[in-house]
Design an enzyme around this catalytic site. Sequence first.
Site, PDB file in Angstrom:
ATOM      1  N   GLU A 145       0.866  -1.191   0.000  1.00  0.00           N
ATOM      2  CA  GLU A 145       0.000   0.000   0.000  1.00  0.00           C
ATOM      3  C   GLU A 145       0.903   1.242   0.000  1.00  0.00           C
ATOM      4  O   GLU A 145       1.936   1.250   0.678  1.00  0.00           O
ATOM      5  CB  GLU A 145      -0.839  -0.063   1.295  1.00  0.00           C
ATOM      6  CG  GLU A 145      -1.765   1.093   1.558  1.00  0.00           C
ATOM      7  CD  GLU A 145      -2.471   0.953   2.927  1.00  0.00           C
ATOM      8  OE1 GLU A 145      -2.043   0.093   3.762  1.00  0.00           O
ATOM      9  OE2 GLU A 145      -3.436   1.686   3.160  1.00  0.00           O
TER      10      GLU A 145
ATOM     11  N   LYS B 199      -9.595   2.124  -1.698  1.00  0.00           N
ATOM     12  CA  LYS B 199      -9.801   1.461  -0.398  1.00  0.00           C
ATOM     13  C   LYS B 199     -11.135   1.874   0.228  1.00  0.00           C
ATOM     14  O   LYS B 199     -11.405   3.071   0.410  1.00  0.00           O
ATOM     15  CB  LYS B 199      -8.635   1.812   0.528  1.00  0.00           C
ATOM     16  CG  LYS B 199      -8.625   1.100   1.872  1.00  0.00           C
ATOM     17  CD  LYS B 199      -7.346   1.455   2.632  1.00  0.00           C
ATOM     18  CE  LYS B 199      -7.162   0.731   3.934  1.00  0.00           C
ATOM     19  NZ  LYS B 199      -5.884   1.097   4.588  1.00  0.00           N
TER      20      LYS B 199
ATOM     21  N   CYS C  68      -5.006  -3.379   2.664  1.00  0.00           N
ATOM     22  CA  CYS C  68      -4.722  -3.426   4.096  1.00  0.00           C
ATOM     23  C   CYS C  68      -5.960  -3.685   4.953  1.00  0.00           C
ATOM     24  O   CYS C  68      -6.481  -4.775   4.934  1.00  0.00           O
ATOM     25  CB  CYS C  68      -3.970  -2.156   4.515  1.00  0.00           C
ATOM     26  SG  CYS C  68      -2.979  -2.456   5.996  1.00  0.00           S
TER      27      CYS C  68
HETATM   28  C1  ACM Z   1      -3.887   0.089   7.262  1.00  0.00           C
HETATM   29  O1  ACM Z   1      -5.008  -0.149   6.789  1.00  0.00           O
HETATM   30  N1  ACM Z   1      -2.923   0.621   6.528  1.00  0.00           N
HETATM   31  C2  ACM Z   1      -3.574  -0.239   8.647  1.00  0.00           C
END
Ligand code: ACM
Length: 264
Positions: free
Chosen positions: A38, A108, A141
């Site tokens: 990420e 995301k 993530c």
């Molecule tokens: C995250 O979602 N980077 C902890």
Amino acid sequence: MKVGYIQTSPIFGDKDKNFEQINMIVSKRKAKVIVLPELFATGYTFVSKKEANLLAEDLNGKTAEFLLDLAKKTNAIIIGGYIEKNEGALYNSAMLVSKNGVVGNYRKIHLYFKEKIWFSQGNLPFKVYSFKEFNIGLMICFDWFFPETARTLALHGADIIAHPANLVLPYCQNAMVTRCLENKIYAITSNRVGEEKRGLDHFKFTGKSQITSYNGEVLSSAPGEDIFMDIVNIEIEKARNKSLNDFNNIFEDRKIEFYNNISH
Ligand code: ACM
């Protein structure tokens, strides 16, 4: 089929150095898919939205250019995270790039901690990208924390989940065993290492990138503190068979009539 990841240690705000780090470690070993962390080009711990905005790009930016070069060099499908700027909004996104150009983009959906200040929540549906030999979906993530994410991708036909990460909690690597087992899919979690102390925040990223198999086996586990690349062999057809035995098929056995009556 071979798939892999590169675990990096991004230097905050220095895209060129972060690209160089990947160029230094990327091996000549062939893989069909390589996943990067990420926000691998920028780092994670922003102190203002303005700062994130200065590092943001679109799908024609220098991060897309770098990923395209990497895809050409390796002949792999590359997935990597970046800050996306679109119509004035910032997203914590990941793009999927082949040697022919950008093929996919995911924003995301489940934002973690102050990401809720810097970024807008992802507004694109979960999507699976189909190639000759495999179907692949993207999550980023903290999306792992919500089992609906992997389930939705699996129900849409993903054989593999590409999972760029900047993990700061210790749970994900173990949890991915269950995410993969309960969906009979593969996952490639590409995490970062290193620390960032910026503003009021201090994060230590947990490394231990992981390739997890359809039966919950850990096929690759990276060290917790080093830059690292690994490639493993997977059997994609195993992710297409959702039967556990003659009586149980994990998708057909779902009892959605008992799951649907939830209004929150
Ligand atoms: C995250 O979602 N980077 C902890």
